[in-house]
Design a protein around this motif. Structure first.
Motif, PDB file in Angstrom:
ATOM      1  N   LYS A 141      11.070  -7.527  29.492  1.00 22.57           N
ATOM      2  CA  LYS A 141       9.978  -8.149  30.262  1.00 22.57           C
ATOM      3  C   LYS A 141      10.013  -9.655  30.056  1.00 22.57           C
ATOM      4  N   GLU A 142       9.194 -10.356  30.835  1.00 21.47           N
ATOM      5  CA  GLU A 142       9.061 -11.803  30.626  1.00 21.47           C
ATOM      6  C   GLU A 142       8.284 -12.068  29.342  1.00 21.47           C
ATOM      7  N   HIS A 143       8.699 -13.084  28.609  1.00 24.16           N
ATOM      8  CA  HIS A 143       7.957 -13.511  27.414  1.00 24.16           C
ATOM      9  C   HIS A 143       8.020 -15.028  27.321  1.00 24.16           C
ATOM     10  N   THR A 144       7.116 -15.589  26.506  1.00 25.49           N
ATOM     11  CA  THR A 144       7.149 -17.031  26.224  1.00 25.49           C
ATOM     12  C   THR A 144       6.758 -17.223  24.766  1.00 25.49           C
ATOM     13  N   HIS A 184       2.141 -17.472  19.846  1.00 23.63           N
ATOM     14  CA  HIS A 184       2.207 -16.122  20.396  1.00 23.63           C
ATOM     15  C   HIS A 184       2.697 -16.155  21.832  1.00 23.63           C
ATOM     16  N   CYS A 185       3.099 -15.018  22.336  1.00 21.52           N
ATOM     17  CA  CYS A 185       3.518 -14.897  23.732  1.00 21.52           C
ATOM     18  C   CYS A 185       2.292 -15.075  24.627  1.00 21.52           C
ATOM     19  N   HIS A 186       2.519 -15.694  25.814  1.00 21.41           N
ATOM     20  CA  HIS A 186       1.371 -15.922  26.700  1.00 21.41           C
ATOM     21  C   HIS A 186       1.616 -15.379  28.099  1.00 21.41           C
ATOM     22  N   GLY A 197       2.944  -7.386  18.917  1.00 18.71           N
ATOM     23  CA  GLY A 197       3.562  -8.075  17.779  1.00 18.71           C
ATOM     24  C   GLY A 197       4.163  -9.434  18.053  1.00 18.71           C
ATOM     25  N   LEU A 198       4.011  -9.967  19.268  1.00 22.23           N
ATOM     26  CA  LEU A 198       4.636 -11.262  19.571  1.00 22.23           C
ATOM     27  C   LEU A 198       3.736 -12.410  19.106  1.00 22.23           C
ATOM     28  N   TYR A 199       3.704 -12.633  17.796  1.00 26.29           N
ATOM     29  CA  TYR A 199       2.934 -13.727  17.218  1.00 26.29           C
ATOM     30  C   TYR A 199       3.527 -14.117  15.866  1.00 26.29           C
TER      31      TYR A 199
END
Ligand SMILES: [Cu+2]
Length: 352
Positions: A141-144, A184-186, A197-199
């Motif tokens: 998926k998309e992440h940032t 974190h991911c936004h 868990g994206l942090y």
């Protein structure tokens, strides 16, 4: 003769039945054990299991996490000097969203990770350094990466989604302000991308440094393992009850500094109670003078700060959420203080 023949017959029949029963019993058991089922998580990923939803088979995607290693691990980046004489720190962060982690015995959960870990690495720089994050998204998926702190709009990790399967983006900004900040991911839905868990934690040290201390990072987090938007487990650093079963070793009369960040979603508040002691508390870590001297702070989502304290007497000391539900579901630990006759505590001050 007749008697022994019938004995042989009875024996043969018994053996036949024993084998038949064994066949049915064991083949049934074998087929039950080897039967794999597919389980669709609410994030859309498919997990293969041995039949029980909470018992997926270990695969190459199964992730290990060591809270004791994470506790005192800081990533200072690859350091070089820019033409203007300032410091450049380069970091590599890779996002993935297919990992499975056993967050509590028998409880497997699809974690989304920065550098294969929840939380991601603790990024650490000094105020004024140039921070360059080479980000690769190997997820589906998309992440940032959205850093809290001060930086230009295009470095905010909000409006520039980074595509999966190898998408890249370079975040570059000046480290600041001094303090402890989450990243974190936004990507929307935000809640989903964070709770998986994206942090991680971003520490900006003052140029003059801080007094030497035994430094630790504690991310207060939770896991909603049955996807009902309520957390089933809580922890300091991911694994429920970990520091209770593996007490954190410290010395008496030594300054302990904890960078604490609350990343619990769903529950409006979290808190941090320290036993048999009080701590100086610096909200967000931005000021050089502590705001509170207390044994209890309350934190909302992404609220964070720096705690400083030392223990005078050796022994075991609890620390936990005073929201008892959280501590009973894993957010509890122990400091084990050992007599330290050599190192006496130094005054906390800046500019040394
Ligand atoms: Cu994401």
């Amino acid at each position: 003769m007749t008697k022994s023949r019938s004995s042989v017959m009875i024996m043969a029949i018994s053996v036949f039945f024993t084998i038949s029963i064994a066949y049915f019993v064991f083949t049934d058991e074998i087929s039950a054990q080897s039967e794999e089922k597919s389980f669709l998580t609410h994030s859309g990923s498919v997990i293969r299991t041995s039949g029980e939803i909470l018992d997926p088979l270990y695969t190459s995607a199964t992730m290990e996490f060591d809270p004791m290693d994470y506790l005192r691990n800081f990533d200072y980046g690859k350091i070089s000097t820019l033409p203007d004489g300032t410091t450049l720190r380069e970091y590599t962060i890779v996002a993935e969203d297919d990992k499975v982690m056993e967050i509590s015995p028998g409880i497997f959960y699809n974690v989304w990770t920065y550098n294969g870990s929840v939380p991601g690495p603790t990024i650490r720089a000094t105020e004024g350094d140039t921070v360059r994050i080479n980000f690769t998204n190997n997820g589906s998926k998309e992440h940032t990466i959205h850093f809290h702190g001060i930086h230009p709009s295009e470095m905010d990790g909000v409006f520039e989604p980074v595509g999966g399967n190898g998408g890249k983006f370079t975040y570059e900004f000046e480290a600041g302000p001094v303090g402890v900040h989450p990243y974190h991911c936004h990507i929307m839905p935000l809640e989903e991308h964070i709770v998986h868990g994206l942090y991680g934690v971003f520490i900006v040290d003052p140029k003059e440094g801080r007094a030497s201390a035994d430094e630790m990072v504690m991310v207060l987090n939770g896991f909603d393992t049955d996807f009902d938007t309520e957390n089933n487990f809580y922890a300091a650093n991911t694994i429920p009850f970990y520091y209770q079963h593996h007490p954190i070793q410290i010395n008496t009369d030594e300054l302990i500094r904890i960078y604490v960040v609350n990343m619990v979603e769903f529950d409006p508040i979290n808190n941090f109670h320290l036993h048999a002691n009080l701590y100086e508390y610096y909200p967000t870590g931005t000021d050089t003078i502590p705001s509170f001297y207390t044994d209890m702070i309350t934190l909302s989502q992404t609220e964070r700060g720096i705690m400083e304290f030392s223990y005078q007497y050796p022994g075991n000391y609890l620390f936990h959420a005073h929201k008892v539900e959280f501590s009973e579901k894993g957010w509890v630990g122990i400091f084990q203080a050992h007599e330290n006759k050599e190192q006496k505590i130094e005054e906390v001050e800046y500019g040394r």
